[in-house]
Design an enzyme around this catalytic site. Structure first.
Site, PDB file in Angstrom:
ATOM      1  N   ARG A  49       9.596  -0.967  -8.192  1.00 27.08           N
ATOM      2  CA  ARG A  49       8.987   0.078  -9.019  1.00 27.08           C
ATOM      3  C   ARG A  49       9.378   1.432  -8.447  1.00 27.08           C
ATOM      4  O   ARG A  49       9.988   1.512  -7.386  1.00 27.08           O
ATOM      5  CB  ARG A  49       7.464  -0.092  -9.152  1.00 27.08           C
ATOM      6  CG  ARG A  49       6.692  -0.661  -8.024  1.00 27.08           C
ATOM      7  CD  ARG A  49       6.640   0.161  -6.767  1.00 27.08           C
ATOM      8  NE  ARG A  49       6.191   1.504  -7.038  1.00 27.08           N
ATOM      9  CZ  ARG A  49       6.483   2.554  -6.317  1.00 27.08           C
ATOM     10  NH1 ARG A  49       7.255   2.455  -5.236  1.00 27.08           N
ATOM     11  NH2 ARG A  49       6.041   3.757  -6.619  1.00 27.08           N
ATOM     12  N   GLY A  50       8.980   2.497  -9.164  1.00 27.69           N
ATOM     13  CA  GLY A  50       9.444   3.835  -8.802  1.00 27.69           C
ATOM     14  C   GLY A  50      10.696   4.113  -9.616  1.00 27.69           C
ATOM     15  O   GLY A  50      11.613   3.271  -9.672  1.00 27.69           O
ATOM     16  N   ALA A  51      10.716   5.280 -10.273  1.00 30.56           N
ATOM     17  CA  ALA A  51      11.747   5.523 -11.282  1.00 30.56           C
ATOM     18  C   ALA A  51      13.196   5.287 -10.798  1.00 30.56           C
ATOM     19  O   ALA A  51      13.945   4.539 -11.448  1.00 30.56           O
ATOM     20  CB  ALA A  51      11.573   6.933 -11.845  1.00 30.56           C
ATOM     21  N   ARG A  92       9.742  -1.743 -19.059  1.00 30.95           N
ATOM     22  CA  ARG A  92       8.730  -0.686 -18.856  1.00 30.95           C
ATOM     23  C   ARG A  92       9.150   0.536 -19.682  1.00 30.95           C
ATOM     24  O   ARG A  92      10.343   0.817 -19.803  1.00 30.95           O
ATOM     25  CB  ARG A  92       8.601  -0.291 -17.371  1.00 30.95           C
ATOM     26  CG  ARG A  92       7.970  -1.377 -16.511  1.00 30.95           C
ATOM     27  CD  ARG A  92       7.610  -0.870 -15.127  1.00 30.95           C
ATOM     28  NE  ARG A  92       6.379  -0.088 -15.122  1.00 30.95           N
ATOM     29  CZ  ARG A  92       5.947   0.586 -14.061  1.00 30.95           C
ATOM     30  NH1 ARG A  92       6.631   0.581 -12.933  1.00 30.95           N
ATOM     31  NH2 ARG A  92       4.817   1.279 -14.123  1.00 30.95           N
ATOM     32  N   GLN A 198      -0.560   2.293  -5.081  1.00 28.91           N
ATOM     33  CA  GLN A 198       0.762   2.526  -4.487  1.00 28.91           C
ATOM     34  C   GLN A 198       0.660   3.467  -3.289  1.00 28.91           C
ATOM     35  O   GLN A 198       1.481   3.403  -2.376  1.00 28.91           O
ATOM     36  CB  GLN A 198       1.723   3.129  -5.527  1.00 28.91           C
ATOM     37  CG  GLN A 198       2.185   2.181  -6.615  1.00 28.91           C
ATOM     38  CD  GLN A 198       1.283   2.226  -7.828  1.00 28.91           C
ATOM     39  OE1 GLN A 198       0.096   2.540  -7.739  1.00 28.91           O
ATOM     40  NE2 GLN A 198       1.820   1.905  -8.999  1.00 28.91           N
ATOM     41  N   ASP A 239       8.531  10.407 -13.263  1.00 31.99           N
ATOM     42  CA  ASP A 239       9.095   9.292 -14.035  1.00 31.99           C
ATOM     43  C   ASP A 239       9.928   9.769 -15.209  1.00 31.99           C
ATOM     44  O   ASP A 239      10.838   9.082 -15.665  1.00 31.99           O
ATOM     45  CB  ASP A 239       7.986   8.364 -14.518  1.00 31.99           C
ATOM     46  CG  ASP A 239       7.459   7.561 -13.355  1.00 31.99           C
ATOM     47  OD1 ASP A 239       6.564   8.061 -12.650  1.00 31.99           O
ATOM     48  OD2 ASP A 239       7.998   6.477 -13.100  1.00 31.99           O
ATOM     49  N   ASN A 249       4.269  11.578 -14.461  1.00 35.57           N
ATOM     50  CA  ASN A 249       4.252  10.857 -13.183  1.00 35.57           C
ATOM     51  C   ASN A 249       2.992   9.995 -13.163  1.00 35.57           C
ATOM     52  O   ASN A 249       2.196  10.012 -14.109  1.00 35.57           O
ATOM     53  CB  ASN A 249       4.297  11.845 -12.000  1.00 35.57           C
ATOM     54  CG  ASN A 249       4.551  11.132 -10.674  1.00 35.57           C
ATOM     55  OD1 ASN A 249       5.461  10.315 -10.564  1.00 35.57           O
ATOM     56  ND2 ASN A 249       3.750  11.424  -9.669  1.00 35.57           N
ATOM     57  N   LYS A 250       2.819   9.265 -12.100  1.00 33.63           N
ATOM     58  CA  LYS A 250       1.701   8.320 -11.975  1.00 33.63           C
ATOM     59  C   LYS A 250       0.356   8.939 -12.374  1.00 33.63           C
ATOM     60  O   LYS A 250       0.085  10.097 -12.038  1.00 33.63           O
ATOM     61  CB  LYS A 250       1.663   7.832 -10.524  1.00 33.63           C
ATOM     62  CG  LYS A 250       0.565   6.852 -10.165  1.00 33.63           C
ATOM     63  CD  LYS A 250       0.505   5.651 -11.078  1.00 33.63           C
ATOM     64  CE  LYS A 250       1.815   4.913 -11.161  1.00 33.63           C
ATOM     65  NZ  LYS A 250       1.825   3.921 -12.287  1.00 33.63           N
TER      66      LYS A 250
END
Ligand code: MRU
Length: 352
Positions: A49-51, A92, A198, A239, A249-250
């Site tokens: 995960r993570g862009a 996603r 996270q 993201d 973003n998150k």
């Protein structure tokens, strides 16, 4: 040394080896991923995960499928590559690096098909180029971002935009690693980042591994630590960034940005140019992933909400550009982002 988030093992054929991020920090499990469906599942479940890491994983995912194809029917090979990419694109919705990498892979196959060049060999090169570029970009973001950090500063970060979210130093954590290597003493407050944690599971873990002074707080404590004057700057990842500088973003990032503005604290976003979506004018057009209710009601196996209660679980939010002090990219810092400054950076990076 950054953690080996994901690597290609062997040549052609080969496979992907990646850290299962759902198991951290209690277990360090490395998985071998050999098929497109396995890669799809890893992206969807946030095993990777993570862009930027999602982009690299998607490139390798296409290669996993392509290397099984019989290239004698070149039209069929190209068609199958497009199908694999279209399938992975459904894993996603928010991180644009996924679509950016898939588009690059399809464009490469299409070019090589027209030029009568080997298609799978080209895809092997392209996926590895995406991987190598990510490493170099992390270092550049780190170098530009470290100029914003003076000795003894304390940074607050949200989610994980570190080594685990890329294949090298990370984006938001890269300036911290570089400043640390330069001998500056930098301390970090890491937001836990509900609901998937996270911040506590990944950021606290990787900073601790690197010997960086990290303090974990729950998300609701960010206001208090800012009020107490403990935070000098906020660094987060992204993201997807719209043409006007609005940043997805998150979930929770927007709240942190509002708090930073209220307390007069600079709020920096660190992201590669591949995270900018030139097709999107403003943040309201960014698709926001909604995830299952069990992540909120029954996180990590412990029920913390009554059965049957209604739950809303958006995984990302959008921070308006006006709250962003600067976006640190591989071509420099976009100060107080606006459409003209974003466009200038994209032109400098030959994206436009
Ligand atoms: O749902 P996740 O863990 O993939 O979300 C990750 C983030 O929001 C990161 O901050 C972002 O992708 C940048 S990673 C360099």
């Amino acid at each position: 040394m950054p953690v080996p988030t994901l690597v290609w093992e062997g040549g052609r054929p080969g496979h992907v080896r990646l850290i299962d991020q759902t198991r951290l920090p209690t277990e360090y499990v490395v998985l071998d991923v050999r098929t497109v469906d396995e890669m799809f599942d890893c992206i969807r479940r946030l095993v990777v995960r993570g862009a930027p890491a999602i982009g690299v994983a998607a490139g390798f995912g296409v290669l996993l499928g392509a290397q099984r194809l019989d290239e004698r029917d070149r039209d069929d090979t190209l068609g199958r590559v497009k199908e694999i990419a279209a399938h992975l694109a459904k894993s996603r919705p928010t991180a644009v690096n996924l679509f950016w990498a898939l588009d690059r892979m399809v464009a490469r196959a299409t070019r090589d098909h027209s030029a009568n060049k080997p298609i799978v060999a080209g895809l092997f090169e392209e996926a590895h180029a995406i991987f190598e570029a990510d490493k170099a970009i992390c270092r550049k973001i780190g170098a530009y971002g470290a100029e914003l950090l003076r000795d003894s500063m304390t940074v607050l970060t949200h989610c994980n935009a570190g080594g685990l979210a890329t294949v090298d130093y990370g984006t938001a954590l890269a300036p911290i690693y570089v400043a640390h290597d330069q001998g500056k003493k930098i301390a970090v407050f890491a937001d836990e980042t509900r609901p998937l944690l996270q911040g506590s599971r990944l950021t606290a873990w990787e900073l601790q591994q690197s010997g960086i002074d990290v303090t974990l707080i729950t998300d609701s404590m960010a206001a208090r630590v800012m009020f107490e004057g403990r935070i000098d700057a906020v660094f987060v990842g992204a993201d997807r960034i719209a043409r006007n500088g609005d940043v997805a973003n998150k979930i929770g990032t927007y709240g942190v940005a509002v708090l930073a503005r209220q307390h007069g604290i600079p709020f920096y976003v660190c992201a590669p140019l591949s995270t900018f979506d030139a097709a999107i004018a403003t943040g309201d057009q960014i698709p926001i992933e909604e995830r299952g209710s069990e992540e909120v009601a029954c996180g990590f196996g412990k029920r913390t909400a009554p059965e049957g209660v209604k739950i809303y679980n958006p995984a990302f939010d959008v921070t308006p550009a006006r709250l962003v002090t600067g976006i640190v990219t591989e071509v420099g810092v976009i100060e107080r982002p606006n459409p003209a400054r974003v466009e200038a950076a994209l032109r400098r990076g030959h994206v436009l």
